[in-house]
Scaffold this active site. Structure first.
Site, PDB file in Angstrom:
ATOM      1  N   ASP A 148       0.830  -1.215   0.000  1.00  0.00           N
ATOM      2  CA  ASP A 148       0.000   0.000   0.000  1.00  0.00           C
ATOM      3  C   ASP A 148       0.861   1.260   0.000  1.00  0.00           C
ATOM      4  O   ASP A 148       0.588   2.219  -0.728  1.00  0.00           O
ATOM      5  CB  ASP A 148      -1.019   0.012   1.146  1.00  0.00           C
ATOM      6  CG  ASP A 148      -0.414  -0.288   2.524  1.00  0.00           C
ATOM      7  OD1 ASP A 148       0.777  -0.674   2.595  1.00  0.00           O
ATOM      8  OD2 ASP A 148      -1.138  -0.144   3.520  1.00  0.00           O
ATOM      9  N   GLU A 375       7.501   7.873 -19.111  1.00  0.00           N
ATOM     10  CA  GLU A 375       8.763   7.210 -19.433  1.00  0.00           C
ATOM     11  C   GLU A 375       9.116   6.126 -18.429  1.00  0.00           C
ATOM     12  O   GLU A 375       9.733   5.112 -18.784  1.00  0.00           O
ATOM     13  CB  GLU A 375       9.894   8.246 -19.518  1.00  0.00           C
ATOM     14  CG  GLU A 375       9.732   9.278 -20.643  1.00  0.00           C
ATOM     15  CD  GLU A 375       8.748  10.404 -20.335  1.00  0.00           C
ATOM     16  OE1 GLU A 375       8.308  10.514 -19.159  1.00  0.00           O
ATOM     17  OE2 GLU A 375       8.412  11.170 -21.252  1.00  0.00           O
TER      18      GLU A 375
END
Lengths: 628, 628
Positions: A148, A375
């Site tokens: 998480d 990217e």
């Protein structure tokens, strides 16, 4: 069913115990992060996944990516439970001569990608799932376990990003845009980070909403309830046209008395004697189950390439003196490689019409993966696509934008990934767009990758051969291309090699050695011609292979001219050609190295103006030679 | 109201015309990306924002961040319309001697942060908004214009990430977690990227849902309808406890006949004669309005520090020989700086209990910003917080995780940002956690930043002074700290300077010069002692200042010992100390440099085992000296 559930629950407890013991023995590592994931991993390994224990990297086996790499003891425990590893082996955790490392690496047969820098696993998993669905057209599925805390990393959302929200009936994201219904990510929501609680603690609903907003099907479960997990995986299997995110509520340190769900217990092993007490309470006595695991559907095809024997469909075809940007020649070469294999893949970050990877898009759209302006994800997807040798991904964008993915490239190296990078728009010679678009650290970035190859071709012919050489090297390669058109200087049948430079000007009277590459090679040639007309002879080298350097030729030539070497590069000093050559020649007596390179933040202007302003023009080379 | 709307619409058209003319004259640039944002920017500048034309960087002025930096012609046009710039000035776009650059940089008085690498603006804006709300406690608001394409970048969601979804009544995210209701982001959804349509085109609803899932209030508008925009900004102003995202439907190239909403028109200017026709159609004849713009609420306080005069509240206080990790000394120093100014801020990526920045959290929680595991955002927030000299942000995490934010650091340099970075857990000497956690490229990363300072202190005393020196340097600094405890070797009153090393061992018989830093300095000392006992004398230098290097002392000492230099570093070769020293000494006759450094992907093990395995232990230094 009841029996299956209790068998898996028992396995989870054994795995939990193993994790606790591994880390207790190592006196370091992350038992609490492992324990929260015990039931999730056990359910995956002993019900959901179809794989081979004998051959973990089987081409048709389901894949598992442990994005939260620090929880690797639970993964080692799973392979122990599955029968691949022994207890003795997993108890070598974190020892020098053991591949059971502190974070997983592909030194182990069952690891595809190294993890440990958080938030990267989902991109790699998406790359694997893309390959499975569109390149292999095979049945294997891909599972990615996220922590998480790491969902705060933007790269997680790049992997997910893009999808229209399915309630509109428009199922599309990277994972969802490409309808990767063979991808399941499980978020181990154990509420606690390293230093404190995460921002949203056990608010499963918000996690679910986020994944839904990015185009995932989401399912909320109790991550310690095997029945709940089985049902969720079953549901995920039935979802088509969409990946699934299973949001699992868990407790950090689950099963460790006094530690479970407590703050300040991250990365802290218990003592060996305490490990024994925990083990007995958890039911260490349960007999190990024997599992039937050789159950994969063997439908992934053979690959159609052999590294080392890849050739372009035709050789370069240019005229000497013809002006061609090296980025264009890269596009030409890439298509000629794609001609020969369906598994030569071009990945783009929405600049394919600048890098010329769009030549692949136009001819072979199925061999082109649009990753949009993300990217980090592009690199992660490429690393994932290269796993098990399924494809040879060629990722290209502006050289400077690989800096955005520097950490993914670093982890790609630790993954021993086989990815071909090509960066265009190198240096100040791009001109008017200004410093934000100029690649000035890219050589350093890729040189720093252990075992990488860095090629910097100067004309169209050498660029095509560089692209072919890169495809035949197993590992990370980088080819630097330029924006401006530059003349072809090599015949179409010139031979290029990794680790070899080209001496393109030399006489017996040379007193200096100029070393250039790309645009600066042409400035060196201009300087050579003018100096020569003034009676000053200089040799000129086209470096071509920045890594490895052609040390032998460099030393020979440096000594031949009497020791005065001048490197010229459209790059910052740090980690560039000047520093590389300095160190390579640093131990050679009577050889001196000076470096011309970009030394400050550049600005907008024309390429010629900027090359002169920043000291890498023919004029500045001539001045440097005369002042040597 | 009607009058105001038409005045702003007219201004938008004039700005549109200016953008078209700027790029036509430059024959490069992005008119279409500018035109889609004309009404948004005009409404901001001529109704919503409170600022000063006379003093754009006024401490109390609202801030505007153009995250989609390529659209800067529309921003230059806004400042032209506001009266700061003339038409002649904006028509110097992209020329060498003009600060009207191809992408915006703070060379211009009205730019806080350079943009052009997409997806970074929102983090910087969040940093400014955080400063406004919590440090300045002032009225100014922060506006950030995002492109739709760039919302694919994960960094956008890091800036947003974390919030509980407000429908649950739990308003929290970075922007939303910190309840930055003084922050408004506007997404210019013009549907088209550079090479193709974005993943979700004009699906405004999905953008809105995503921002909502990350804790924002969202409003969907027609981005060319000034009335709609005015209403949205008004609504955003009334929202408390939450930032707002305005999702604006726009057309790329709006107003350019034959180009509007068309693909393949990114970054393509029209010709000068066509610009004239467009201008006349758009109503170039409208008279320029005079605006009343000096309307800011001047309530930002003076800052309480002066760079150059910052001192720790007390000097270092250690015993010679006492074992203290340099990361701990960093934490100690940071608190002592925080003692002296409320504007010394520590930023963390959920590892404050490892970097010891938690010492600031514990003593001055209001001077500590938890950025969770989102390093890109941490760096962007730090850059934003440093703007206008409002604070001195100190961002720390593991050295290696700055690689994740390499592009943000690069853009921080182009922004001339004043941010202090400190990276702990350098090199293989961290031990068991393995290669993913080892900083082995961090010196290269920060050395490559133009005008940066890179300090690598070896003991607790020098670390405290390094931290103080960094705080007094205006620009980007990096201090590298280590994980293991190492002995204090300097007295508490030792003097350290940027650009000065320390010669810590020397005799008249020295035949070699060892250069170490951090853990390797201690290996050099051990090697020195053993070699000395064997009658081999070596000098030892503590490099301390990796950038700038102390060239003078290095040259003097190298020549003094007869020219044989050996650098030893816990870092890869590329861009490290070996290459830096090689180039620095590369031009000195009869000096040779050899480098010991990490040359392959390391693995898990104990620090001592790894330092020996990778060739940087005392034993390996001794062997290298004997084989020189």
């Amino acid at each position: 069913m009841e029996d299956q559930i209790s068998k898996i629950s028992d396995a989870a407890n054994r795995m939990r115990i193993s994790s606790i013991e591994q880390t207790a023995k190592a006196n370091s590592g992350h038992p609490t992060s492992s324990c929260s994931a015990a039931e999730i991993v056990a359910t995956l390994f002993f019900s959901e996944m179809r794989y081979s224990v004998k051959e973990p990297k089987h081409a048709s086996a389901d894949r598992f990516v442990l994005s939260k790499g620090h929880a690797c003891p639970i993964l080692y425990a799973a392979w122990e439970e599955a029968g691949l590893l022994t207890r003795e082996q997993v108890l070598t955790l974190r020892k020098l001569n053991s591949d059971i490392e502190g974070h997983p690496t592909p030194r182990l047969s069952f690891i595809d990608v190294a993890t440990g820098s958080l938030g990267q696993g989902l991109s790699c998993a998406a790359g694997m799932a893309y390959t499975g669905k569109y390149i292999d057209n095979a049945s294997y599925r891909v599972y990615c376990l996220l922590g998480d805390s790491e969902s705060a990393e933007g790269s997680v959302w790049e992997a997910a990003v893009g999808g229209k929200i399915p309630v509109l009936g428009n199922e599309t994201s990277f994972a969802s845009y490409y309808k990767l219904d063979n991808l399941v990510t499980i978020v181990d929501v154990n509420r606690l980070g390293q230093s404190r609680e995460t921002m949203i603690g056990h608010d499963l609903f918000t996690y679910a909403k986020r994944f839904e907003a990015f185009g995932f099907n989401s399912i909320i479960v109790d991550g310690h309830d095997v029945a709940d997990l089985l049902k969720a995986f079953d549901e995920a299997r039935k979802v088509t046209g969409q990946p699934t995110a299973i949001i699992a509520r868990t407790l950090k340190g689950k099963g460790i008395e006094g530690v479970e769900d407590k703050d300040n217990c991250h990365g802290k092993p218990v003592t060996l004697d305490k490990a024994e007490i925990i083990a007995s309470k958890l039911g260490n006595k349960t007999a190990k189950n024997s599992w039937e695991l050789e159950n994969l559907i063997d439908d992934a095809p053979e690959v159609d390439f052999e590294i080392g024997k890849i050739k372009m469909s035709s050789p370069p075809n240019y005229q000497i003196g013809e002006k061609v940007a090296t980025r264009l020649a890269y596009g030409n070469a890439l298509v000629k490689l794609a001609d020969t294999s369906k598994r030569i893949i071009a990945l783009d970050g929405d600049v394919s019409n600048s890098t010329f990877s769009d030549k692949v898009l136009n001819k072979y759209p199925q061999q082109f993966v649009q990753c949009f302006i993300a990217e980090q994800n592009m690199v992660g997807v490429a690393v994932g696509m290269s796993c098990r040798g399924r494809t040879i991904p060629h990722a290209s964008t502006f050289a400077v934008f690989f800096t955005r993915a520097a950490d993914q490239i670093r982890m790609g190296a630790i993954s021993f990934a086989n990815v071909k990078f090509a960066g265009s728009h190198a240096g100040v010679s791009i001109g008017e767009d200004g410093p934000s678009q100029m690649g000035l650290e890219d050589l350093a970035l890729f040189r720093a990758v252990p075992n990488s190859i860095v090629l910097y071709p100067s004309d169209a012919v050498s660029t095509e051969y560089a692209t072919e050489l890169a495809a035949n090297y197993k590992g990370i390669t980088f080819t630097r291309t330029g924006r401006p058109n530059t003349p072809v200087i090599y015949p179409n049948d010139e031979k290029f090699e990794i680790g070899k430079c080209k001496v393109i000007r030399q006489t017996n009277e040379d007193k200096y050695l100029l070393i250039g590459a790309g645009v600066t090679l042409y400035e060196c040639i201009k300087a050579h011609d003018i100096l020569s007309s003034e009676g000053i002879q200089v040799a000129v080298i086209d470096i071509f292979s920045v890594k490895p350097l052609d040390n032998q030729t460099l030393i020979e030539q440096a000594e031949r001219v009497g020791g005065k070497v001048l490197t010229v590069e459209d790059h910052y000093q740090t980690g560039g050609i000047g520093e590389a050559v300095s160190l390579a020649l640093g131990d050679v007596p009577n050889v001196r190295v000076r470096s011309l390179c970009v030394k400050e933040i550049p600005r907008s202007g024309t390429p010629d103006e900027l090359m002169d302003l920043y000291g890498i023009s023919a004029k500045k080379i001539i001045a440097a030679v005369k002042n040597y």
